[in-house]
Design a protein around this motif. Structure first.
Motif, PDB file in Angstrom:
ATOM      1  N   TRP A 110      38.706  51.740  43.697  1.00 13.88           N
ATOM      2  CA  TRP A 110      40.999  51.285  43.546  1.00 13.88           C
ATOM      3  C   TRP A 110      40.461  50.076  42.652  1.00 13.88           C
ATOM      4  O   TRP A 110      40.330  49.128  42.828  1.00 13.88           O
ATOM      5  N   GLN A 111      41.307  49.632  41.736  1.00  7.90           N
ATOM      6  CA  GLN A 111      41.562  48.907  41.221  1.00  7.90           C
ATOM      7  C   GLN A 111      43.035  48.246  40.694  1.00  7.90           C
ATOM      8  O   GLN A 111      43.822  48.605  41.074  1.00  7.90           O
ATOM      9  N   LYS A 112      42.923  46.631  40.753  1.00  9.52           N
ATOM     10  CA  LYS A 112      44.024  46.208  40.354  1.00  9.52           C
ATOM     11  C   LYS A 112      44.304  44.817  39.605  1.00  9.52           C
ATOM     12  O   LYS A 112      42.877  44.067  39.657  1.00  9.52           O
ATOM     13  N   ASP A 156      40.684  41.248  51.320  1.00  2.00           N
ATOM     14  CA  ASP A 156      39.480  42.179  51.684  1.00  2.00           C
ATOM     15  C   ASP A 156      40.028  43.664  52.245  1.00  2.00           C
ATOM     16  O   ASP A 156      41.036  43.865  52.533  1.00  2.00           O
ATOM     17  N   LEU A 157      39.676  44.422  51.273  1.00  4.02           N
ATOM     18  CA  LEU A 157      40.366  46.143  50.539  1.00  4.02           C
ATOM     19  C   LEU A 157      38.444  46.914  51.210  1.00  4.02           C
ATOM     20  O   LEU A 157      38.623  47.931  50.746  1.00  4.02           O
ATOM     21  N   GLY A 158      38.607  46.464  52.253  1.00  2.00           N
ATOM     22  CA  GLY A 158      36.952  46.759  52.882  1.00  2.00           C
ATOM     23  C   GLY A 158      35.642  46.132  52.244  1.00  2.00           C
ATOM     24  O   GLY A 158      35.554  45.712  51.492  1.00  2.00           O
ATOM     25  N   ALA A 159      34.148  46.941  53.444  1.00  2.00           N
ATOM     26  CA  ALA A 159      33.211  46.614  52.912  1.00  2.00           C
ATOM     27  C   ALA A 159      32.746  47.444  51.843  1.00  2.00           C
ATOM     28  O   ALA A 159      32.805  48.341  51.377  1.00  2.00           O
ATOM     29  N   GLY A 160      31.766  46.358  51.493  1.00  2.00           N
ATOM     30  CA  GLY A 160      30.918  47.269  50.325  1.00  2.00           C
ATOM     31  C   GLY A 160      31.173  46.203  49.253  1.00  2.00           C
ATOM     32  O   GLY A 160      31.433  44.908  49.299  1.00  2.00           O
ATOM     33  N   ARG A 161      30.538  46.574  48.056  1.00  2.00           N
ATOM     34  CA  ARG A 161      30.479  45.458  46.837  1.00  2.00           C
ATOM     35  C   ARG A 161      31.583  46.287  45.585  1.00  2.00           C
ATOM     36  O   ARG A 161      32.410  46.797  44.841  1.00  2.00           O
ATOM     37  N   TYR A 162      31.792  44.470  45.688  1.00  2.00           N
ATOM     38  CA  TYR A 162      33.174  44.476  45.010  1.00  2.00           C
ATOM     39  C   TYR A 162      32.277  44.024  43.424  1.00  2.00           C
ATOM     40  O   TYR A 162      31.698  43.294  42.822  1.00  2.00           O
ATOM     41  N   ILE A 163      33.197  44.230  42.467  1.00  2.00           N
ATOM     42  CA  ILE A 163      33.097  44.159  41.305  1.00  2.00           C
ATOM     43  C   ILE A 163      34.470  43.027  40.162  1.00  2.00           C
ATOM     44  O   ILE A 163      35.056  43.980  40.518  1.00  2.00           O
ATOM     45  N   MET A 188      41.486  55.865  37.271  1.00  2.00           N
ATOM     46  CA  MET A 188      41.589  55.858  35.661  1.00  2.00           C
ATOM     47  C   MET A 188      41.256  53.557  35.247  1.00  2.00           C
ATOM     48  O   MET A 188      42.038  53.773  36.048  1.00  2.00           O
ATOM     49  N   ARG A 189      40.438  53.937  34.437  1.00  2.64           N
ATOM     50  CA  ARG A 189      40.320  52.284  34.368  1.00  2.64           C
ATOM     51  C   ARG A 189      41.484  51.679  33.910  1.00  2.64           C
ATOM     52  O   ARG A 189      41.850  52.357  32.915  1.00  2.64           O
ATOM     53  N   ILE A 190      41.120  50.328  34.199  1.00  2.00           N
ATOM     54  CA  ILE A 190      42.526  49.766  33.968  1.00  2.00           C
ATOM     55  C   ILE A 190      41.976  48.838  33.132  1.00  2.00           C
ATOM     56  O   ILE A 190      40.305  48.083  33.577  1.00  2.00           O
ATOM     57  N   ALA A 191      42.743  48.993  31.607  1.00  2.00           N
ATOM     58  CA  ALA A 191      41.604  48.220  30.525  1.00  2.00           C
ATOM     59  C   ALA A 191      42.070  46.720  30.820  1.00  2.00           C
ATOM     60  O   ALA A 191      42.861  46.376  31.085  1.00  2.00           O
ATOM     61  N   LEU A 192      40.648  45.500  30.492  1.00  2.00           N
ATOM     62  CA  LEU A 192      41.071  44.480  30.025  1.00  2.00           C
ATOM     63  C   LEU A 192      41.841  44.229  28.693  1.00  2.00           C
ATOM     64  O   LEU A 192      41.871  44.635  28.146  1.00  2.00           O
ATOM     65  N   PRO A 193      42.450  42.785  28.658  1.00  2.00           N
ATOM     66  CA  PRO A 193      43.661  42.980  27.947  1.00  2.00           C
ATOM     67  C   PRO A 193      43.260  43.152  26.611  1.00  2.00           C
ATOM     68  O   PRO A 193      43.603  43.323  25.365  1.00  2.00           O
ATOM     69  N   PHE A 194      41.959  42.446  25.960  1.00  2.00           N
ATOM     70  CA  PHE A 194      40.963  42.083  25.342  1.00  2.00           C
ATOM     71  C   PHE A 194      41.702  43.874  24.604  1.00  2.00           C
ATOM     72  O   PHE A 194      41.210  44.018  23.426  1.00  2.00           O
ATOM     73  N   VAL A 195      40.618  44.109  25.686  1.00  2.00           N
ATOM     74  CA  VAL A 195      40.402  45.753  24.825  1.00  2.00           C
ATOM     75  C   VAL A 195      41.548  46.418  24.234  1.00  2.00           C
ATOM     76  O   VAL A 195      41.417  46.645  23.372  1.00  2.00           O
ATOM     77  N   PRO A 245      43.701  28.954  32.696  1.00  2.00           N
ATOM     78  CA  PRO A 245      44.912  29.245  33.171  1.00  2.00           C
ATOM     79  C   PRO A 245      45.688  30.601  32.881  1.00  2.00           C
ATOM     80  O   PRO A 245      45.353  31.559  31.616  1.00  2.00           O
ATOM     81  N   GLY A 246      46.138  31.790  33.704  1.00  2.00           N
ATOM     82  CA  GLY A 246      46.444  32.924  33.144  1.00  2.00           C
ATOM     83  C   GLY A 246      45.779  33.437  32.789  1.00  2.00           C
ATOM     84  O   GLY A 246      45.842  34.811  32.281  1.00  2.00           O
ATOM     85  N   ALA A 247      44.399  33.794  33.043  1.00  2.00           N
ATOM     86  CA  ALA A 247      43.293  34.542  32.892  1.00  2.00           C
ATOM     87  C   ALA A 247      43.535  36.310  33.876  1.00  2.00           C
ATOM     88  O   ALA A 247      44.227  36.065  34.852  1.00  2.00           O
ATOM     89  N   ALA A 248      43.228  36.904  33.071  1.00  2.00           N
ATOM     90  CA  ALA A 248      43.601  38.763  33.951  1.00  2.00           C
ATOM     91  C   ALA A 248      42.199  39.306  34.664  1.00  2.00           C
ATOM     92  O   ALA A 248      41.335  39.319  33.423  1.00  2.00           O
ATOM     93  N   VAL A 249      42.382  39.128  35.311  1.00  2.00           N
ATOM     94  CA  VAL A 249      40.451  39.677  35.791  1.00  2.00           C
ATOM     95  C   VAL A 249      41.439  40.855  36.627  1.00  2.00           C
ATOM     96  O   VAL A 249      42.166  41.234  37.548  1.00  2.00           O
ATOM     97  N   ASN A 250      40.141  41.444  36.331  1.00  2.00           N
ATOM     98  CA  ASN A 250      40.095  42.961  37.157  1.00  2.00           C
ATOM     99  C   ASN A 250      39.596  43.446  38.539  1.00  2.00           C
ATOM    100  O   ASN A 250      38.206  42.650  38.547  1.00  2.00           O
ATOM    101  N   VAL A 251      40.104  43.681  39.138  1.00  2.00           N
ATOM    102  CA  VAL A 251      38.984  43.499  39.959  1.00  2.00           C
ATOM    103  C   VAL A 251      38.546  45.292  40.534  1.00  2.00           C
ATOM    104  O   VAL A 251      39.639  46.108  40.966  1.00  2.00           O
ATOM    105  N   ILE A 252      37.382  46.172  41.082  1.00  2.00           N
ATOM    106  CA  ILE A 252      37.167  46.916  41.367  1.00  2.00           C
ATOM    107  C   ILE A 252      36.339  46.572  42.524  1.00  2.00           C
ATOM    108  O   ILE A 252      36.319  45.892  43.056  1.00  2.00           O
ATOM    109  N   THR A 253      37.251  47.856  43.539  1.00  2.00           N
ATOM    110  CA  THR A 253      36.894  47.718  44.751  1.00  2.00           C
ATOM    111  C   THR A 253      35.726  48.651  44.940  1.00  2.00           C
ATOM    112  O   THR A 253      35.420  49.297  44.515  1.00  2.00           O
TER     113      THR A 253
END
Length: 213
Positions: A159-161, A175-182, A1-8, A147-155
């Motif tokens: 996987w998202q965090k 580092d959570l594996g080779a490939g494209r990070y967004i 499931m996609r983790i929505a950004l705070p402003f969303v 400061p304190g910005a929320a950054v969503n990382v897609i591996t």
């Protein structure tokens, strides 16, 4: 499931027609740049995202937005051939029409960057590597850290965090594996502006950074 950004969650989920949408760029090495509109954590549907048609004429550039790159339209993305080394950047302030909120008319400006070869910002909202090729990034809004910005990382395996930037606006991407990070981040601005040719009372800035590890 996609983790929505705070402003969303806070402002857009009830009003904006595609609240979780972002613009992002995929580029391998120094080759062709492919520009997408959609939900980067999800597989791209055949023919593109349902809102894909809204991405029409973004400004795509390397170091100077006054020297934009030509783009070619494909079924689900735009394509640009930079020709030179360097990070590719995109800006588009006409994807969605402004919408009404309790704070007045609000508009969204989208930004995207592919690569981490440069340690300087050229977009209003940008995730900037602290040095070339670094795994640490600073969230900058008009050249100043957020400061304190929320950054969503897609591996690469989707996987998202969500990471919270420190007092200097920095995060470190593990580092959570080779490939494209967004990486995705947003920033609200209580200031007038123009979006899709219309005056607004406040702005939502939405930015992504992609890189290949």
């Amino acid at each position: 499931m996609r983790i929505a950004l705070p402003f969303v969650i806070a402002a857009l989920a009830f009003a904006m027609p595609a609240a979780a949408h972002e613009v992002w760029v995929e580029r391998d090495g120094q080759g062709t740049a492919r520009i997408y509109l959609g939900e980067p954590a999800l597989p791209i549907p055949d023919g593109g995202d349902p809102e894909w048609h809204r991405l029409k004429q973004p400004v795509v550039f390397l170091s100077d937005p006054a020297r934009p790159l030509a783009t070619t339209r494909h079924a689900d993305h735009l394509e640009a051939v930079p020709g030179d080394a360097g990070d590719v950047r995109v800006r588009d302030d006409s994807i969605f029409d402004p919408w009404k909120t309790d704070a007045g008319m609000t508009g969204a400006i989208f930004y995207a960057r592919a690569g981490r070869a440069e340690s300087e910002a050229k977009l209003d909202l940008e995730l900037v590597p602290v040095s070339a090729g670094a795994d640490a990034f600073t969230v900058q809004f008009r050249g100043r850290p957020v400061p304190g910005a929320a950054v969503n990382v897609i591996t690469p395996d989707r996987w998202q965090k969500s990471f919270t930037a420190d007092t200097d606006g920095r995060i470190v991407v593990p580092d959570l594996g080779a490939g494209r990070y967004i990486l995705g981040v947003s920033h609200s601005e209580s200031a007038p502006g123009t979006v899709a040719g219309k005056q607004v009372d406040r702005l939502e800035h939405i930015s992504t950074l992609t890189f290949v590890r």
